[in-house]
Scaffold this motif. Sequence first.
Motif, PDB file in Angstrom:
ATOM      1  N   GLN A  18       0.682  -1.191   0.069  1.00 15.23           N
ATOM      2  CA  GLN A  18      -0.039  -0.064  -0.075  1.00 15.23           C
ATOM      3  C   GLN A  18       0.931   1.326   0.149  1.00 15.23           C
ATOM      4  OE1 GLN A  18      -2.334  -0.682   3.408  1.00 15.23           O
ATOM      5  NE2 GLN A  18      -3.411  -2.460   2.297  1.00 15.23           N
ATOM      6  N   LEU A  19       2.142   1.052  -0.005  1.00 13.92           N
ATOM      7  CA  LEU A  19       2.935   2.339  -0.097  1.00 13.92           C
ATOM      8  C   LEU A  19       2.880   3.030  -1.275  1.00 13.92           C
ATOM      9  CD1 LEU A  19       6.432   0.831   1.432  1.00 13.92           C
ATOM     10  CD2 LEU A  19       4.875   2.572   2.564  1.00 13.92           C
ATOM     11  N   PRO A  20       3.003   4.383  -1.314  1.00 11.67           N
ATOM     12  CA  PRO A  20       2.868   5.059  -2.647  1.00 11.67           C
ATOM     13  C   PRO A  20       3.804   4.919  -3.699  1.00 11.67           C
ATOM     14  CG  PRO A  20       3.721   6.532  -0.793  1.00 11.67           C
ATOM     15  CD  PRO A  20       3.324   5.121  -0.334  1.00 11.67           C
ATOM     16  N   VAL A  21       3.595   4.935  -4.911  1.00 10.78           N
ATOM     17  CA  VAL A  21       4.578   4.538  -5.820  1.00 10.78           C
ATOM     18  C   VAL A  21       5.771   5.697  -5.792  1.00 10.78           C
ATOM     19  CG1 VAL A  21       4.992   4.439  -8.410  1.00 10.78           C
ATOM     20  CG2 VAL A  21       2.859   3.438  -7.347  1.00 10.78           C
ATOM     21  N   LEU A  22       6.981   5.089  -5.901  1.00 17.86           N
ATOM     22  CA  LEU A  22       8.171   5.984  -6.013  1.00 17.86           C
ATOM     23  C   LEU A  22       8.071   6.914  -7.269  1.00 17.86           C
ATOM     24  CD1 LEU A  22      10.899   3.606  -4.498  1.00 17.86           C
ATOM     25  CD2 LEU A  22       9.989   5.683  -3.508  1.00 17.86           C
ATOM     26  N   THR A  23       8.328   7.985  -7.205  1.00 17.23           N
ATOM     27  CA  THR A  23       8.724   8.887  -8.261  1.00 17.23           C
ATOM     28  C   THR A  23      10.150   8.799  -8.823  1.00 17.23           C
ATOM     29  OG1 THR A  23       6.976  10.395  -7.170  1.00 17.23           O
ATOM     30  CG2 THR A  23       8.384  11.284  -9.129  1.00 17.23           C
ATOM     31  N   ILE A  24      10.286   8.320  -9.853  1.00 18.02           N
ATOM     32  CA  ILE A  24      11.766   8.109 -10.353  1.00 18.02           C
ATOM     33  C   ILE A  24      12.112   9.567 -10.974  1.00 18.02           C
ATOM     34  CG2 ILE A  24      13.280   6.739 -12.054  1.00 18.02           C
ATOM     35  CD1 ILE A  24      12.146   5.516  -9.504  1.00 18.02           C
ATOM     36  N   CYS A  25      11.298  10.022 -11.822  1.00 18.34           N
ATOM     37  CA  CYS A  25      11.908  11.284 -12.432  1.00 18.34           C
ATOM     38  C   CYS A  25      11.845  12.522 -11.448  1.00 18.34           C
ATOM     39  CB  CYS A  25      11.064  11.507 -13.658  1.00 18.34           C
ATOM     40  SG  CYS A  25      10.989  13.587 -14.105  1.00 18.34           S
ATOM     41  N   CYS A  26      13.205  13.121 -11.489  1.00 16.95           N
ATOM     42  CA  CYS A  26      13.171  14.356 -10.808  1.00 16.95           C
ATOM     43  C   CYS A  26      13.422  14.349  -9.554  1.00 16.95           C
ATOM     44  CB  CYS A  26      12.186  15.187 -11.243  1.00 16.95           C
ATOM     45  SG  CYS A  26      11.680  15.267 -12.843  1.00 16.95           S
ATOM     46  N   ALA A  27      13.127  13.414  -8.611  1.00 12.49           N
ATOM     47  CA  ALA A  27      13.356  13.320  -7.346  1.00 12.49           C
ATOM     48  C   ALA A  27      14.794  13.095  -7.204  1.00 12.49           C
ATOM     49  CB  ALA A  27      12.604  12.059  -6.671  1.00 12.49           C
ATOM     50  N   PRO A  28      15.437  13.861  -5.876  1.00 12.19           N
ATOM     51  CA  PRO A  28      16.730  13.432  -5.859  1.00 12.19           C
ATOM     52  C   PRO A  28      17.404  12.164  -5.295  1.00 12.19           C
ATOM     53  CG  PRO A  28      15.996  14.522  -3.917  1.00 12.19           C
ATOM     54  CD  PRO A  28      14.667  14.548  -5.025  1.00 12.19           C
ATOM     55  N   SER A  29      18.321  11.724  -5.908  1.00  9.97           N
ATOM     56  CA  SER A  29      18.744  10.481  -5.651  1.00  9.97           C
ATOM     57  C   SER A  29      18.960  10.192  -4.100  1.00  9.97           C
ATOM     58  CB  SER A  29      19.941  10.000  -6.344  1.00  9.97           C
ATOM     59  OG  SER A  29      21.067  10.861  -6.102  1.00  9.97           O
ATOM     60  N   ALA A 114      39.461   7.971  -2.248  1.00  6.90           N
ATOM     61  CA  ALA A 114      38.176   7.822  -1.742  1.00  6.90           C
ATOM     62  C   ALA A 114      37.521   9.467  -1.920  1.00  6.90           C
ATOM     63  CB  ALA A 114      37.931   7.219  -0.687  1.00  6.90           C
ATOM     64  N   ILE A 115      38.299  10.415  -1.427  1.00  9.71           N
ATOM     65  CA  ILE A 115      37.847  11.799  -1.169  1.00  9.71           C
ATOM     66  C   ILE A 115      37.714  12.274  -2.622  1.00  9.71           C
ATOM     67  CG2 ILE A 115      38.169  14.030  -0.596  1.00  9.71           C
ATOM     68  CD1 ILE A 115      39.808  13.227   1.653  1.00  9.71           C
ATOM     69  N   ARG A 116      38.639  12.174  -3.552  1.00 12.76           N
ATOM     70  CA  ARG A 116      38.526  12.521  -4.915  1.00 12.76           C
ATOM     71  C   ARG A 116      37.289  11.991  -5.494  1.00 12.76           C
ATOM     72  NH1 ARG A 116      43.862  11.449  -5.367  1.00 12.76           N
ATOM     73  NH2 ARG A 116      43.468   9.714  -6.695  1.00 12.76           N
ATOM     74  N   ASP A 117      36.951  10.584  -5.625  1.00 15.63           N
ATOM     75  CA  ASP A 117      35.589  10.081  -5.758  1.00 15.63           C
ATOM     76  C   ASP A 117      34.523  10.505  -5.489  1.00 15.63           C
ATOM     77  OD1 ASP A 117      37.418   8.198  -7.443  1.00 15.63           O
ATOM     78  OD2 ASP A 117      37.060   6.621  -5.966  1.00 15.63           O
ATOM     79  N   ALA A 118      34.468  10.914  -4.277  1.00 16.61           N
ATOM     80  CA  ALA A 118      33.279  11.515  -3.640  1.00 16.61           C
ATOM     81  C   ALA A 118      33.163  12.873  -4.032  1.00 16.61           C
ATOM     82  CB  ALA A 118      33.258  11.544  -2.057  1.00 16.61           C
ATOM     83  N   LEU A 119      33.936  13.655  -4.941  1.00 16.73           N
ATOM     84  CA  LEU A 119      34.131  14.852  -5.322  1.00 16.73           C
ATOM     85  C   LEU A 119      33.721  14.836  -6.861  1.00 16.73           C
ATOM     86  CD1 LEU A 119      36.446  16.793  -3.022  1.00 16.73           C
ATOM     87  CD2 LEU A 119      34.180  16.757  -2.852  1.00 16.73           C
ATOM     88  N   THR A 120      33.612  13.800  -7.503  1.00 20.06           N
ATOM     89  CA  THR A 120      33.478  13.945  -8.896  1.00 20.06           C
ATOM     90  C   THR A 120      32.143  13.440  -9.046  1.00 20.06           C
ATOM     91  OG1 THR A 120      35.689  12.501  -8.913  1.00 20.06           O
ATOM     92  CG2 THR A 120      34.160  12.423 -10.895  1.00 20.06           C
ATOM     93  N   LEU A 121      31.863  14.161 -10.258  1.00 20.33           N
ATOM     94  CA  LEU A 121      30.124  14.166 -11.036  1.00 20.33           C
ATOM     95  C   LEU A 121      29.963  12.690 -11.205  1.00 20.33           C
ATOM     96  CD1 LEU A 121      30.266  17.623 -13.085  1.00 20.33           C
ATOM     97  CD2 LEU A 121      28.576  16.948 -11.326  1.00 20.33           C
ATOM     98  N   ALA A 122      28.695  12.543 -11.122  1.00 22.03           N
ATOM     99  CA  ALA A 122      28.383  10.902 -11.245  1.00 22.03           C
ATOM    100  C   ALA A 122      28.158  10.866 -12.947  1.00 22.03           C
ATOM    101  CB  ALA A 122      27.110  10.610 -10.757  1.00 22.03           C
TER     102      ALA A 122
ATOM    103  N   MET B  58      24.470  14.156  -3.381  1.00 25.48           N
ATOM    104  CA  MET B  58      23.072  14.186  -4.255  1.00 25.48           C
ATOM    105  C   MET B  58      23.277  15.255  -5.201  1.00 25.48           C
ATOM    106  SD  MET B  58      19.844  14.581  -1.978  1.00 25.48           S
ATOM    107  CE  MET B  58      20.225  15.804  -0.825  1.00 25.48           C
ATOM    108  N   LEU B  59      23.789  16.183  -5.069  1.00 24.26           N
ATOM    109  CA  LEU B  59      23.941  17.228  -6.185  1.00 24.26           C
ATOM    110  C   LEU B  59      24.807  16.670  -7.205  1.00 24.26           C
ATOM    111  CD1 LEU B  59      24.339  20.711  -4.343  1.00 24.26           C
ATOM    112  CD2 LEU B  59      22.374  19.782  -5.627  1.00 24.26           C
ATOM    113  N   LEU B  60      26.060  15.960  -6.933  1.00 28.55           N
ATOM    114  CA  LEU B  60      26.808  15.492  -7.847  1.00 28.55           C
ATOM    115  C   LEU B  60      26.051  14.273  -8.721  1.00 28.55           C
ATOM    116  CD1 LEU B  60      30.034  15.245  -5.726  1.00 28.55           C
ATOM    117  CD2 LEU B  60      29.734  16.354  -7.748  1.00 28.55           C
ATOM    118  N   ASN B  61      25.075  13.744  -8.154  1.00 26.38           N
ATOM    119  CA  ASN B  61      24.154  12.752  -8.988  1.00 26.38           C
ATOM    120  C   ASN B  61      23.040  13.241  -9.685  1.00 26.38           C
ATOM    121  OD1 ASN B  61      25.473   9.708  -8.229  1.00 26.38           O
ATOM    122  ND2 ASN B  61      25.473  11.001  -6.549  1.00 26.38           N
ATOM    123  N   ALA B  62      22.748  14.567  -9.479  1.00 31.89           N
ATOM    124  CA  ALA B  62      21.806  15.188 -10.257  1.00 31.89           C
ATOM    125  C   ALA B  62      22.006  16.505 -11.011  1.00 31.89           C
ATOM    126  CB  ALA B  62      20.697  15.544  -9.226  1.00 31.89           C
ATOM    127  N   ASP B  63      21.462  16.946 -11.866  1.00 34.89           N
ATOM    128  CA  ASP B  63      21.657  18.198 -12.522  1.00 34.89           C
ATOM    129  C   ASP B  63      21.541  19.110 -11.470  1.00 34.89           C
ATOM    130  OD1 ASP B  63      22.444  17.303 -14.798  1.00 34.89           O
ATOM    131  OD2 ASP B  63      20.419  17.367 -15.803  1.00 34.89           O
TER     132      ASP B  63
END
Lengths: 122, 122
Positions: A18-29, A114-122, B58-63
Amino acid sequence: MTTVTTSLEAPAPASARQLPVLTICCAPSAAMADDDAASLAGMFKALADPARVKILSMLLNADEVCACDMADAIGKTAATASHHLKLLRDAGLIIGDRRGTWVYYRVVPERLAAIRDALTLA
Amino acid sequence: MTTVTTSLEAPAPASARQLPVLTICCAPSAAMADDDAASLAGMFKALADPARVKILSMLLNADEVCACDMADAIGKTAATASHHLKLLRDAGLIIGDRRGTWVYYRVVPERLAAIRDALTLA
């Protein structure tokens, strides 16, 4: 009426269905896991001081640096340099190797990666 | 007495020969400039909190992400999320764009690249 289950897993309980459907588009990851965020924040905190940034910069430009050379290089007393080295070491960003009287420090490349990876655009 | 040159290169001019010999081995390289170290330390300080690490992730994973979605995503109140966003914005790591009621945030890639470069082995 029969419920058709396409999943290989057992059907979810009624409450879950009965949980609401997740909104995939546009919601933050989904936000980063708490443990990962805390670990990274700890490393950033260790770097949140100009003297420690200078120490790391020196170590990135040398295979290793003797603790005995740090104070002069960053313009601080030996005790202050030692304090900054401890904070960087406690955060896992550098390691020291005692040889005779002095400790020789070098960076831990995996932690910096690990820090550099965390600061890299996905 | 004649000076014996064992180098394969041509003898240096007299002016160069009179310069003090540089110690290549073991001396740490020059420390980073004060301004650069302070600028980097300021960015690290802005990231020295798990909530802010999560926001950046979050911002790195979204526009871009609406400020209205931040509080839920990091499990904080809207006021706390707003505080963390301000610190990241003040450090130049993210920028906001107001559209109607809400501000939409995105990362500043150049600033993140500057941090990554400062954490890279020479």
